[in-house]
Design an enzyme around this catalytic site. Structure first.
Site, mmCIF file in Angstrom:
data_model
loop_
_atom_site.group_PDB
_atom_site.id
_atom_site.type_symbol
_atom_site.label_atom_id
_atom_site.label_comp_id
_atom_site.label_asym_id
_atom_site.label_seq_id
_atom_site.Cartn_x
_atom_site.Cartn_y
_atom_site.Cartn_z
ATOM 1 N N ASP A 40 0.868 -1.179 0.000
ATOM 2 C CA ASP A 40 0.000 0.000 0.000
ATOM 3 C C ASP A 40 0.906 1.230 0.000
ATOM 4 O OD1 ASP A 40 -2.483 1.559 0.414
ATOM 5 O OD2 ASP A 40 -1.640 1.971 2.385
ATOM 6 N N SER A 41 0.308 2.383 -0.200
ATOM 7 C CA SER A 41 1.078 3.631 -0.131
ATOM 8 C C SER A 41 1.615 3.872 1.280
ATOM 9 C CB SER A 41 0.181 4.796 -0.546
ATOM 10 O OG SER A 41 -0.990 4.815 0.254
ATOM 11 N N GLU B 151 -5.972 9.181 9.712
ATOM 12 C CA GLU B 151 -4.597 9.090 10.230
ATOM 13 C C GLU B 151 -4.429 9.903 11.512
ATOM 14 O OE1 GLU B 151 -1.512 9.625 7.330
ATOM 15 O OE2 GLU B 151 -2.306 8.008 6.089
ATOM 16 N N CYS C 112 -11.482 3.244 -0.378
ATOM 17 C CA CYS C 112 -10.193 3.767 0.079
ATOM 18 C C CYS C 112 -9.850 3.029 1.366
ATOM 19 C CB CYS C 112 -10.295 5.267 0.346
ATOM 20 S SG CYS C 112 -8.804 5.957 1.085
HETATM 21 N N1 DGL Z 1 -4.238 3.799 0.252
HETATM 22 C C1 DGL Z 1 -4.890 4.868 -0.470
HETATM 23 C C2 DGL Z 1 -6.138 4.319 -1.185
HETATM 24 O O1 DGL Z 1 -6.710 3.322 -0.796
HETATM 25 C C3 DGL Z 1 -5.260 6.019 0.438
HETATM 26 C C4 DGL Z 1 -4.070 6.798 0.944
HETATM 27 C C5 DGL Z 1 -3.281 7.469 -0.157
HETATM 28 O O2 DGL Z 1 -3.811 8.400 -0.807
HETATM 29 O O3 DGL Z 1 -2.145 7.058 -0.357
HETATM 30 O O4 DGL Z 1 -6.565 4.899 -2.149
#
Ligand code: DGL
Length: 274
Positions: free
Chosen positions: A11-12, A158, A190
């Site tokens: 993930d990011s 967050e 998300c």
């Molecule tokens: N993980 C991202 C998503 O599900 C959300 C956080 C981000 O923007 O990096 O789209």
């Protein structure tokens, strides 16, 4: 044949832990390696080419950990980069959009479905397309889809503001068009949004079903590992972040829904910039 190699998840940053926890619950015998690209997060405000580049690098890192499968536990990366990863990965790749779309089609009674996500995910139109495709396969017609980008939800989740007045006011503003459209099903497209589900549900009303794409994805992972499940009791859970491990661990716990079982390691993505 049993395959004890881990499932790779990226993930990011920390959001993908809401997907990982579902994979743990659904596939308890599987080892996992999680990579959070915290130093380059968020992805939801970045361009398609940047997210594809980062996602391919994350894939390479997980491949270097000898994973048997890769789960893109980020909606933005799934929306932008899945096709590219599928072409280039040495192992099967699972994304979160198709499972979320399937769950939404199965949940709706009126055919009015809402999607909330980052600006990037909404701008791709990938979720709407996936829902329409799935609805066609299921022989459903007359669907109406309303999408809304809710970027501030990421920061609120967050910040730990899961149930505060600010979050409620923000949700009322963001969700107004979805209420107006009379959706009976809302896809939380998300990774961060499940943490805000109490407020989202209260604003939308009891009769609106919230779809957790992480849960839907875990069910697809369980299906996909049939025949290559791990055997034995030696389950490992590794964590890597491209930023400071302590910073990752400080905020990770609520997303994971439990404490971190083992020390997080640092993996620098600087090598890609060299
Ligand atoms: N993980 C991202 C998503 O599900 C959300 C956080 C981000 O923007 O990096 O789209």
């Amino acid at each position: 044949m049993a395959d004890n190699r881990p499932i790779g998840v990226f993930d990011s940053g920390i959001g993908g832990l809401t997907v990982l926890r579902e994979i743990w619950d659904t596939c308890p015998n599987e080892s996992t390696v999680y990579f959070g690209d915290n130093s380059r997060a968020p992805y939801g405000t970045k361009s398609r080419s940047t997210v594809i580049k980062y996602s391919l690098q994350n894939m390479k890192f997980l491949e270097s950990k000898d994973v048997k499968m890769i789960v893109i536990a980020c909606n933005t990366a799934s929306a932008y980069a899945f096709e590219e990863l599928k072409k280039r990965s040495k192992v099967p790749v699972i994304e979160v959009v198709t499972p979320g779309a399937d769950a939404a089609c199965r949940a709706t009674r009126s055919g009015r479905i809402g999607i909330i996500a980052t600006g990037a995910t909404i701008s791709t139109g990938v979720y709407s397309e996936a829902i329409l495709r799935r609805a066609k396969e299921l022989g459903m017609d007359g669907l109406s889809i309303t999408s809304k980008a809710c970027p501030l939800f990421v920061s609120l989740a967050e910040e730990g503001w899961w149930d505060t007045e600010v979050t409620r006011l923000t949700a009322e503003q963001y969700l107004a068009p979805l209420k107006e459209a009379g959706v009976d099903t809302l896809v939380m497209a998300c990774t961060h949004y499940p943490l805000l589900s109490k407020v989202i549900s209260e604003v939308m009303g009891d009769d609106v079903t919230l779809v957790n794409t992480g849960k839907a994805t875990a069910a697809v992972v369980k299906e996909a590992i049939k025949g290559i499940e791990a055997a034995g009791s030696d389950v490992t859970k590794e964590f890597y972040t491209s930023d400071e491990p302590k910073m990752f661990e400080d905020v990770a716990s609520p997303f994971l829904g439990r404490g971190l079982p083992s020390g997080t390691k640092h993996y620098s993505t600087d090598i890609y910039e060299a």
